[in-house]
Structures are given as structure tokens and as C-alpha cells.
Design an enzyme around this catalytic site. Structure first.
Site, short mmCIF file in Angstrom:
data_model
loop_
_atom_site.label_atom_id
_atom_site.label_comp_id
_atom_site.label_asym_id
_atom_site.label_seq_id
_atom_site.Cartn_x
_atom_site.Cartn_y
_atom_site.Cartn_z
N GLY A 182 0.77 -1.11 -0.02
CA GLY A 182 0.00 -0.10 0.29
C GLY A 182 0.83 1.48 -0.01
N ASP A 183 1.82 1.25 0.87
CA ASP A 183 2.87 2.30 0.74
C ASP A 183 3.48 2.53 -0.80
OD1 ASP A 183 2.27 2.13 3.62
OD2 ASP A 183 4.03 0.91 3.95
#
Length: 302
Positions: free
Chosen positions: A250-251
Site C-alpha cells: 500500500g505504501d
């Protein structure tokens, strides 16, 4: 300039054990250690894509120094604030027939340390990008991200927020440039179960009505959706590949989106770069490298 903020940096220690037996001595088959924390992950993937950023946040003790050294070895710049007492946390992940995690607490961030952070934020200029990502220590108020956004209001800084629950909801009135909830966090915000992309889009638009400019919803193996401020909605299935490590995916998506937008100022292209970066990290033991991201990017046809 891009700045990332990580309130609780960590050393992530990942070990693989053939078969974990509680109450016994277990020997590792494989082990990896690297700097962790959502903002730090964003900085690393940005650097891998050739985009400079400065990692802000708080470190302490020998673990804090190790985080700084490892980040420097990856070519990333930092301006971490050093906390006098305690040490930066170690997060341990044990991979076996099941995966288990033990996450550390980290040091107490006092008023003086926060004052130093605000002094750093005073240096931000118009069109700079600030990424506020991840959890905060339980000793801090859930308004800390919104307090930062209120402090910077009117300076035309583009702020990206990747957080959960109140940390995310509290910032919406300050019109963040981008927020990135996943589909489960979206369900949690609205207290409902989302069974289709149409419902996810509907509730992402509700977040826009409250104040978010762009809403990027990650859905793990089901892909992602971007509801952009220009009125367009983009959907993508997840690229094909074997998921090796979902930590940091997600990052990486946030980093890819930011890098793609800076390069093109086009939301569709930013979305494609976000999809490629998130998937490349999921398919890799570590955070994705540029060539891995570009290889997936070249397969996206939407």
C-alpha cells in the site's frame, strides 16, 4: 520537494521458521532486517523510482541509529528528530505455517519533539508534497494529522494521508490532496459492508463530499479504484503474479501515485504507476525496484 512523516519508525525483522513450535527453541531458515514504517516505505520506493524525498519523524536509541544508517544506505535523505529516552521499535514478523507479528511500542514523543517537527514543517513551500502515513503512538491524540494540516492550511502544500479510523476522518475537512484507504477501512469508516466496486465508488465519493480531493482505494488481490477530483473514476484489476510479501504494498502504491503524478500531472497515469508499484512490492521480498515497477507498468492496458 516531497516530505514523508513517520511517527513510529521501526526496524522490521522478518524471520522464516520451518514449523513454529511455541514453548520450544526454534531455528530460523531465513531472516531479513530493514527500516520500516509507512512514510519510510514511501520514501524508499520514491528513491527507487528516481524521485527525491526527505523522511521526517522520530527515532531513538541504537535502533533509531540503525534505521537512519539503513535508510542512508538505500540513498534516502532524512531529517529525523532524535528522542532522548527509549529506542525506536522493532517489529518482528515470523513466517511459518502461519504468519505472526509482534510490534514494538517505540519512544514517547514529547511536546519538545513535536515543536521541532513543526519547525521543520515551517520550511514547506507551495506545491511541496507532504505524506502523512501510518499509525501513531498510543500516547498521542488522534487529531495529530489534522492538527498538522490545520497548521499548514493556506500554504498550498499537497498533503497525502494514508491512515485509518479517526486519523483519516479527522483530516478530511482540510481537503487532503490524496487519501488511500483500503476497502476494509472504507467499510469501517461508514459501518457497512461493501460488496461491489459500485458500492466502493459510491462511498469513496462520500469521502470526497466531506473534503478529500482524490480517493485511492486499494483492494489487495481485487485491484484498486481511483475516484479523482476531475470527476473521472479509474478501476483496475490486480496484475497477475505471486504475492510474496504484502507488507509495504500500500505504501508503494502511494509512492507510485505521487511519482506518476509529478511526472505527468495526469491522474490516470498516476493511478497506473500506483498499481504497478504496489503490485511490484507485493511480488517481491523487499520493496519494489524501478525495473520491477516498469515491467508491470508496461502490462497495464486500461
Amino acid at each position: 520537494m516531497i516530505y514523508t512523516v513517520t511517527f513510529s519508525p521501526s526496524l522490521d525483522y522478518i524471520v522464516t521458521v520451518e514449523k513454529l513450535t511455541l514453548g520450544r527453541v526454534n531455528r530460523t531458515k531465513n531472516e531479513i532486517i530493514f527500516p520500516g514504517g509507512k512514510g519510510i516505505n514511501v520514501s524508499i520506493v520514491l528513491k527507487n523510482l528516481g524521485v527525491e524525498s526527505t523522511a521526517l519523524g522520530f527515532i531513538a536509541g541504537f535502533t533509531g541509529e540503525k534505521i537512519r544508517k539503513e535508510l542512508s544506505a538505500l540513498g534516502c535523505k532524512d531529517a529525523f528528530i532524535e528522542i532522548e529516552h527509549g529506542w525506536s521499535r522493532i517489529n518482528m514478523k515470523v513466517r511459518s505455517d502461519e504468519e505472526s507479528e509482534i510490534n514494538g511500542q517505540g519512544p514517547v514523543i514529547d511536546a519538545q519533539a513535536m515543536k521541532e517537527l513543526y519547525a521543520q514543517l515551517d520550511k514547506l513551500e507551495e506545491d511541496d508534497i507532504l505524506v502523512l502515513a501510518g499509525s501513531i503512538p498510543n500516547t498521542m491524540p488522534s487529531t495529530v494529522y489534522s492538527d498538522i494540516m490545520e497548521y499548514l492550511e493556506g500554504r498550498k502544500v499537497n498533503i497525502v494521508v494514508d491512515a485509518t479510523k479517526d486519523l483519516l476522518v479527522n483530516v478530511l475537512k482540510y481537503h487532503p490532496f490524496l487519501i488511500k484507504p483500503n476497502n476494509h477501512e472504507l467499510e469501517e469508516i461508514f459501518g457497512t459492508q461493501l460488496k461491489s466496486n459500485e458500492e466502493i465508488i459510491q462511498y469513496a465519493k462520500e469521502l470526497q463530499k466531506i473534503g478529500a480531493r482524490n480517493v485511492l482505494v486499494s483492494m489487495a488481490g481485487d485491484g484498486a479504484i481511483l475516484v479523482a477530483e476531475d470527476g473521472n473514476v479509474y478501476e483496475s484489476e490486480a496484475p497477475k503474479g505471486e504475492v510474496v510479501n504484502s507488507v509495504g504494498a500500500g505504501d508503494s502504491m502511494v509512492a507510485g501515485f505521487v511519482a506518476g503524478y509529478l511526472a505527468t500531472e495526469d491522474y490516470k497515469q498516476a493511478f497506473k504507476m500506483g498499481i504497478a508499484a504496489g503490485s511490484a512490492s507485493a511480488f517481491s521480498e523487499e520493496l519494489a525496484k524501478r525495473e520491477e515497477i516498469e515491467a508491470i507498468l508496461n502490462t497495464l492496458t486500461f
